[in-house]
Write an enzyme that holds these catalytic residues in place. Sequence first.
Site, PDB file in Angstrom:
ATOM      1  N   ASP A  12       0.879  -1.176   0.000  1.00  0.00           N
ATOM      2  CA  ASP A  12       0.000   0.000   0.000  1.00  0.00           C
ATOM      3  C   ASP A  12       0.918   1.227   0.000  1.00  0.00           C
ATOM      4  OD1 ASP A  12      -2.495   1.478   0.327  1.00  0.00           O
ATOM      5  OD2 ASP A  12      -1.920   1.828   2.397  1.00  0.00           O
ATOM      6  N   GLY A  45      -3.188   8.737  -3.845  1.00  0.00           N
ATOM      7  CA  GLY A  45      -4.399   9.407  -4.331  1.00  0.00           C
ATOM      8  C   GLY A  45      -4.141  10.699  -5.079  1.00  0.00           C
ATOM      9  N   CYS A  76      -4.592  -1.665  -1.795  1.00  0.00           N
ATOM     10  CA  CYS A  76      -4.835  -0.230  -1.955  1.00  0.00           C
ATOM     11  C   CYS A  76      -5.807  -0.073  -3.119  1.00  0.00           C
ATOM     12  CB  CYS A  76      -3.501   0.455  -2.276  1.00  0.00           C
ATOM     13  SG  CYS A  76      -3.665   2.176  -2.758  1.00  0.00           S
ATOM     14  N   ASN A  77      -6.936   0.562  -2.852  1.00  0.00           N
ATOM     15  CA  ASN A  77      -7.934   0.737  -3.923  1.00  0.00           C
ATOM     16  C   ASN A  77      -7.380   1.575  -5.065  1.00  0.00           C
ATOM     17  OD1 ASN A  77     -10.822  -0.175  -2.728  1.00  0.00           O
ATOM     18  ND2 ASN A  77      -9.548   0.669  -1.117  1.00  0.00           N
ATOM     19  N   CYS A 188     -11.254   3.284   0.641  1.00  0.00           N
ATOM     20  CA  CYS A 188      -9.808   3.507   0.723  1.00  0.00           C
ATOM     21  C   CYS A 188      -9.364   2.640   1.891  1.00  0.00           C
ATOM     22  CB  CYS A 188      -9.521   4.978   1.001  1.00  0.00           C
ATOM     23  SG  CYS A 188      -7.818   5.272   1.546  1.00  0.00           S
ATOM     24  N   HIS A 190      -7.058   2.758   3.970  1.00  0.00           N
ATOM     25  CA  HIS A 190      -6.708   3.447   5.223  1.00  0.00           C
ATOM     26  C   HIS A 190      -7.920   3.576   6.156  1.00  0.00           C
ATOM     27  CE1 HIS A 190      -2.946   4.556   3.288  1.00  0.00           C
ATOM     28  NE2 HIS A 190      -2.529   5.067   4.427  1.00  0.00           N
TER      29      HIS A 190
HETATM   30  N1  DGL Z   1      -4.844   3.233   0.881  1.00  0.00           N
HETATM   31  C1  DGL Z   1      -5.037   3.731  -0.425  1.00  0.00           C
HETATM   32  C2  DGL Z   1      -6.363   3.338  -1.048  1.00  0.00           C
HETATM   33  O1  DGL Z   1      -6.964   2.352  -0.678  1.00  0.00           O
HETATM   34  C3  DGL Z   1      -4.667   5.119  -0.795  1.00  0.00           C
HETATM   35  C4  DGL Z   1      -4.134   6.126   0.124  1.00  0.00           C
HETATM   36  C5  DGL Z   1      -3.284   7.149  -0.617  1.00  0.00           C
HETATM   37  O2  DGL Z   1      -3.823   8.103  -1.195  1.00  0.00           O
HETATM   38  O3  DGL Z   1      -2.080   6.920  -0.639  1.00  0.00           O
HETATM   39  O4  DGL Z   1      -6.825   3.975  -1.968  1.00  0.00           O
END
Ligand code: DGL
Length: 271
Positions: A12, A45, A76-77, A188, A190
Amino acid sequence: MINRVPLVFFMDSGLGGLPYLQWVKNEKPHWQFVYLADHSCFPYGSRSTPFLKERLVNITSRIVELHHPDLVVVACNTASVTALDTLRDEFSIPFVGVVPAVKPAAQTAGVDKIAVLATDKTVKGKYLKALIRQFAPDQVVETRAASDLVDFVENHLFLADEEEIKEALDPYISLILEKQWKVIVLGCTHFILLKPWFEKWLPQNISIIDSTEGVGRRILHLLPEDLSSPFTGQVPENIFHITGNQYNEKLYKTVAAQYQMILSPLKDKVS
Ligand code: DGL
């Protein structure tokens, strides 16, 4: 068949992949896990698509060289919706990606309103729009970028007290109540780390949906039969790689210890 302990690699931009690792680890405590927080490129992002594709290919190559994982989880999406196809084309090992859990949300919601909280890139991208068209064509689905919350989770959550967490979540709690959203998709990774707090401060008739269990089951399903010795009580040394040198060492040491991993900076020659 794998005649040794399977090694699963999770990646991620930061800490968002940890709930997936934890889920699999609960099921298979004797397996080997490598985690990567690509902190030098955080937040994904706000990165361009060409940058992310190149970065993810490069960083995956390094991990493959170093650890020879049996399976890679793009936890990570943003990375999955942007670069999963590219990664699958480049490498011959299996990849599991994560996407916002719109399908289960649509099944839960009925006539209620759904909201997807995600990064700016995921909210603006084609992939999420296609998921909504496919799985919730006749339902009300609103999307919201919450970049400040990504930053809070990454850089503060693990050292924050309850009051600070409440302060970070309050604008979103108010928004959810005001908009009368009844099903919230944590789009997301996170945000999954905030799930217990959302559940604590939102009314019980609001459902919070994420993809942890679905993805975890997929990982177990895709790995070949595990012929390694059954768990003997000995937990293997798992590695938590981090890129860059601009991170709060105390925070990442706390996180690595909490997940029983060794913090190991990865010299970053590709960013
Ligand atoms: N954890 C990430 C997601 O699922 C993105 C976080 C970021 O912007 O780095 O999209």
